[in-house]
Design a protein around this motif. Structure first.
Motif, mmCIF file in Angstrom:
data_model
loop_
_atom_site.group_PDB
_atom_site.id
_atom_site.type_symbol
_atom_site.label_atom_id
_atom_site.label_comp_id
_atom_site.label_asym_id
_atom_site.label_seq_id
_atom_site.Cartn_x
_atom_site.Cartn_y
_atom_site.Cartn_z
ATOM 1 N N VAL A 265 63.273 46.742 59.865
ATOM 2 C CA VAL A 265 64.275 47.389 58.820
ATOM 3 C C VAL A 265 65.669 47.161 59.042
ATOM 4 C CG1 VAL A 265 65.214 49.708 57.967
ATOM 5 C CG2 VAL A 265 62.711 49.285 58.396
ATOM 6 N N PRO A 266 66.177 47.356 60.538
ATOM 7 C CA PRO A 266 67.688 46.810 60.850
ATOM 8 C C PRO A 266 67.895 45.327 60.216
ATOM 9 C CG PRO A 266 66.533 48.077 62.557
ATOM 10 C CD PRO A 266 65.618 47.654 61.761
ATOM 11 N N SER A 267 67.021 44.511 60.337
ATOM 12 C CA SER A 267 67.399 43.114 60.093
ATOM 13 C C SER A 267 67.046 42.794 58.571
ATOM 14 C CB SER A 267 66.761 42.110 60.983
ATOM 15 O OG SER A 267 65.409 42.048 60.790
ATOM 16 N N GLY A 268 66.154 43.645 57.860
ATOM 17 C CA GLY A 268 65.751 43.431 56.591
ATOM 18 C C GLY A 268 64.720 42.083 56.402
ATOM 19 N N ARG A 269 64.203 41.729 57.790
ATOM 20 C CA ARG A 269 63.378 40.433 57.536
ATOM 21 C C ARG A 269 61.674 40.807 57.947
ATOM 22 N NH1 ARG A 269 66.173 35.488 58.321
ATOM 23 N NH2 ARG A 269 64.088 34.723 57.262
ATOM 24 N N LEU A 270 60.881 40.131 57.454
ATOM 25 C CA LEU A 270 59.542 40.368 57.900
ATOM 26 C C LEU A 270 59.217 39.729 59.209
ATOM 27 C CD1 LEU A 270 57.507 39.298 54.400
ATOM 28 C CD2 LEU A 270 58.324 41.749 55.352
ATOM 29 N N VAL A 271 58.524 40.448 60.014
ATOM 30 C CA VAL A 271 58.548 39.758 61.427
ATOM 31 C C VAL A 271 57.006 39.789 61.585
ATOM 32 C CG1 VAL A 271 60.610 40.898 62.210
ATOM 33 C CG2 VAL A 271 58.481 42.308 62.504
ATOM 34 N N GLY A 272 56.078 40.093 60.865
ATOM 35 C CA GLY A 272 54.621 39.919 60.836
ATOM 36 C C GLY A 272 54.006 40.109 59.719
ATOM 37 N N PHE A 273 52.824 39.474 59.671
ATOM 38 C CA PHE A 273 51.991 39.723 58.310
ATOM 39 C C PHE A 273 50.657 39.494 58.789
ATOM 40 C CE2 PHE A 273 51.771 35.088 58.136
ATOM 41 C CZ PHE A 273 50.775 34.775 57.139
ATOM 42 N N THR A 274 49.415 39.612 58.039
ATOM 43 C CA THR A 274 48.178 39.569 58.007
ATOM 44 C C THR A 274 47.707 39.322 56.722
ATOM 45 O OG1 THR A 274 46.143 39.967 59.113
ATOM 46 C CG2 THR A 274 47.334 41.936 58.173
ATOM 47 N N GLU A 275 46.642 38.428 56.464
ATOM 48 C CA GLU A 275 46.373 38.029 55.143
ATOM 49 C C GLU A 275 44.591 38.211 55.216
ATOM 50 O OE1 GLU A 275 46.629 34.509 51.870
ATOM 51 O OE2 GLU A 275 46.965 34.028 53.918
ATOM 52 N N LEU A 276 44.159 38.786 54.198
ATOM 53 C CA LEU A 276 42.590 38.803 53.721
ATOM 54 C C LEU A 276 42.164 37.854 52.695
ATOM 55 C CD1 LEU A 276 41.762 42.564 54.493
ATOM 56 C CD2 LEU A 276 41.207 40.569 56.022
ATOM 57 N N ASN A 277 41.028 37.251 52.555
ATOM 58 C CA ASN A 277 40.648 36.721 51.510
ATOM 59 C C ASN A 277 39.457 37.054 50.867
ATOM 60 O OD1 ASN A 277 39.341 34.068 50.138
ATOM 61 N ND2 ASN A 277 41.289 33.947 49.572
ATOM 62 N N ALA A 278 39.428 37.572 49.842
ATOM 63 C CA ALA A 278 38.309 38.482 48.979
ATOM 64 C C ALA A 278 37.700 37.691 48.054
ATOM 65 C CB ALA A 278 38.677 39.783 48.559
ATOM 66 N N PRO A 279 36.607 37.242 48.026
ATOM 67 C CA PRO A 279 36.024 36.452 46.859
ATOM 68 C C PRO A 279 35.499 37.439 45.782
ATOM 69 C CG PRO A 279 34.546 36.819 48.651
ATOM 70 C CD PRO A 279 35.644 37.239 49.221
ATOM 71 N N ASP A 280 35.544 37.081 44.561
ATOM 72 C CA ASP A 280 35.332 37.683 43.304
ATOM 73 C C ASP A 280 33.819 38.611 43.593
ATOM 74 O OD1 ASP A 280 37.746 36.913 42.336
ATOM 75 O OD2 ASP A 280 36.936 35.766 40.824
ATOM 76 N N ASP A 281 32.755 37.623 44.345
ATOM 77 C CA ASP A 281 31.530 38.185 44.430
ATOM 78 C C ASP A 281 31.751 39.332 45.629
ATOM 79 O OD1 ASP A 281 28.982 38.831 44.848
ATOM 80 O OD2 ASP A 281 28.303 36.796 45.329
ATOM 81 N N ARG A 282 31.542 40.626 44.953
ATOM 82 C CA ARG A 282 31.594 41.674 46.375
ATOM 83 C C ARG A 282 30.375 41.733 47.205
ATOM 84 N NH1 ARG A 282 35.907 45.912 43.610
ATOM 85 N NH2 ARG A 282 36.824 44.326 42.117
ATOM 86 N N GLU A 283 29.319 41.013 46.940
ATOM 87 C CA GLU A 283 28.459 41.072 47.724
ATOM 88 C C GLU A 283 28.526 39.934 48.935
ATOM 89 O OE1 GLU A 283 24.533 39.950 45.752
ATOM 90 O OE2 GLU A 283 24.841 42.031 44.643
ATOM 91 N N ARG A 284 29.702 39.271 48.925
ATOM 92 C CA ARG A 284 30.169 38.426 49.944
ATOM 93 C C ARG A 284 31.039 38.808 50.896
ATOM 94 N NH1 ARG A 284 32.296 33.599 47.513
ATOM 95 N NH2 ARG A 284 33.057 33.129 49.541
ATOM 96 N N PRO A 285 31.166 38.401 52.188
ATOM 97 C CA PRO A 285 32.114 38.963 53.131
ATOM 98 C C PRO A 285 33.597 38.436 52.826
ATOM 99 C CG PRO A 285 30.908 37.168 54.065
ATOM 100 C CD PRO A 285 30.296 37.458 52.713
#
Length: 359
Positions: A265-285
């Motif tokens: 917040v003090p710098s207004g910059r992102l300092v980390g992130f994480t990403e998930l990739n979810a397939p349209d087929d919800r039976e898949r991981p």
């Protein structure tokens, strides 16, 4: 070998294109190999999901070979490198369907993908090879963390070609759904540990315009901050232009990217992130993709906060998937501690092998 042909695959514009036949055959080979070796279909991907990655040739040049035995597709080989200053490294892979193994096809493909790597002027070859065998003689990683089976066809082939084991990665999975009340309580604990200087943002799909510069910076740091042991992988620079091009190609994929990012917040910059990739087929991981917290902001439980926040995000936006799959270096004890605390359990180990060559 009589009856064996190896040809380079043209990457089509779509899976319905007239020249897509060989590409589709390669994806079928990949699916057959992963399903057989793992005993599940967790890592099987439809061609529509795989194609966008193969069309990212400007920043991630890659070539693919298809092996046929008496006309039947039985194997594929991959050679990938980076443009510019990082072109000295090539990432190679070979896959052969189970009923065609033991006939020299893997070695023939390996030699051919090495030729492709040399054409790209690479002098360092890296191979990531899953090890599904448990028990028996083991080969320890020089990092002191993890090992792979010492007496398997892939280990013997890699050693005979001059590769040395440098690192072991752990594949882990988390059963879904995670109990909502427990998840909320864990997020509250992580927020309290992080303090008021950090704020979490979530989104799915394309990166919001105000965060593109920061995400490009974090993606670049992913290539230098993650443990790579003796692999010595080079920096992979990202720009906003590359990010936009990457996201444009992913628009055609039948999957959704979900991101949790933390702002200082003090710098207004992102300092980390994480990403998930979810397939349209919800039976898949769901696949856990990149996770990073900048070194200078570690020690505030931000990695835990990000992972928990994105799991909650996933369960709000795309409920119904059976599990999340992630891979981490065995020496990355901090991230493994986070994963284990959340409930991830190991299911496979993967050897990272290196070979140095002269042009």
């Amino acid at each position: 070998m009589t009856g064996l042909t190896i040809t380079e695959v043209v990457i089509p514009d779509s899976v319905d294109a007239p020249n897509a036949r060989d590409f589709l055959a390669c994806i079928d080979v990949r699916s057959a190999v992963w399903a057989h070796d793992s005993g599940t279909r967790d890592e099987v991907r439809p061609p529509e999901e795989m194609l966008p990655g193969w069309r990212k040739q400007e920043f991630e040049p890659k070539r693919m070979l298809l092996a046929r035995l008496d006309g039947r597709p039985v194997g594929r080989g991959i050679a990938e490198h980076r443009p510019g200053d990082a072109a000295d490294t090539a990432w190679l892979a070979v896959e052969v369907v189970a009923d065609a193994r033991g006939r020299g096809i893997g070695r023939a493909l390996a030699e051919r993908v090495e030729d492709l790597a040399r054409e790209a002027r690479a002098t360092k070859f890296i191979v990531y090879a899953p090890c599904w065998r448990v028990g028996g003689p083991r080969l320890a990683a020089p990092t002191g963390f993890g090992d792979v089976a010492a007496d398997t066809p892939e280990t013997r082939l890699l050693q005979s070609l001059g590769y040395r084991l440098e690192q072991v990665e752990r594949g882990s999975r988390l059963a879904l759904p995670v109990d909502t009340s427990a998840l909320d309580a864990s997020i509250a604990d992580a927020c309290a540990a992080a303090g008021s200087e950090y704020r979490v943002h979530t989104w799915h799909g394309a990166t919001p315009a105000e965060w593109r510069d920061d995400i490009a910076h974090l993606l670049t740091r992913m290539s230098t901050d993650a443990p790579t042991a003796g692999l010595e992988e080079d920096e992979d620079p990202w720009t906003v232009e590359r990010l936009l091009a990457d996201e444009a190609l992913e628009e055609g994929s039948p999957s959704l990217n979900l991101v949790a990012a933390v702002e200082h917040v003090p710098s207004g910059r992102l300092v980390g992130f994480t990403e998930l990739n979810a397939p349209d087929d919800r039976e898949r991981p769901v696949d856990q993709e990149d996770t990073i917290v900048l070194t200078e902001h570690r020690g505030h439980r931000l990695g835990m906060l990000l992972k928990l926040a994105n799991i909650a995000h996933l369960q709000r936006v795309r409920p119904g998937h059976p599990r999340i799959i992630t891979y981490n270096a065995e020496e990355n004890r901090h991230m493994l501690d986070v994963n284990e605390a959340i409930g991830f359990e190991p299911f496979v180990y993967e050897g990272a092998w290196r070979k140095d060559v002269r042009l």
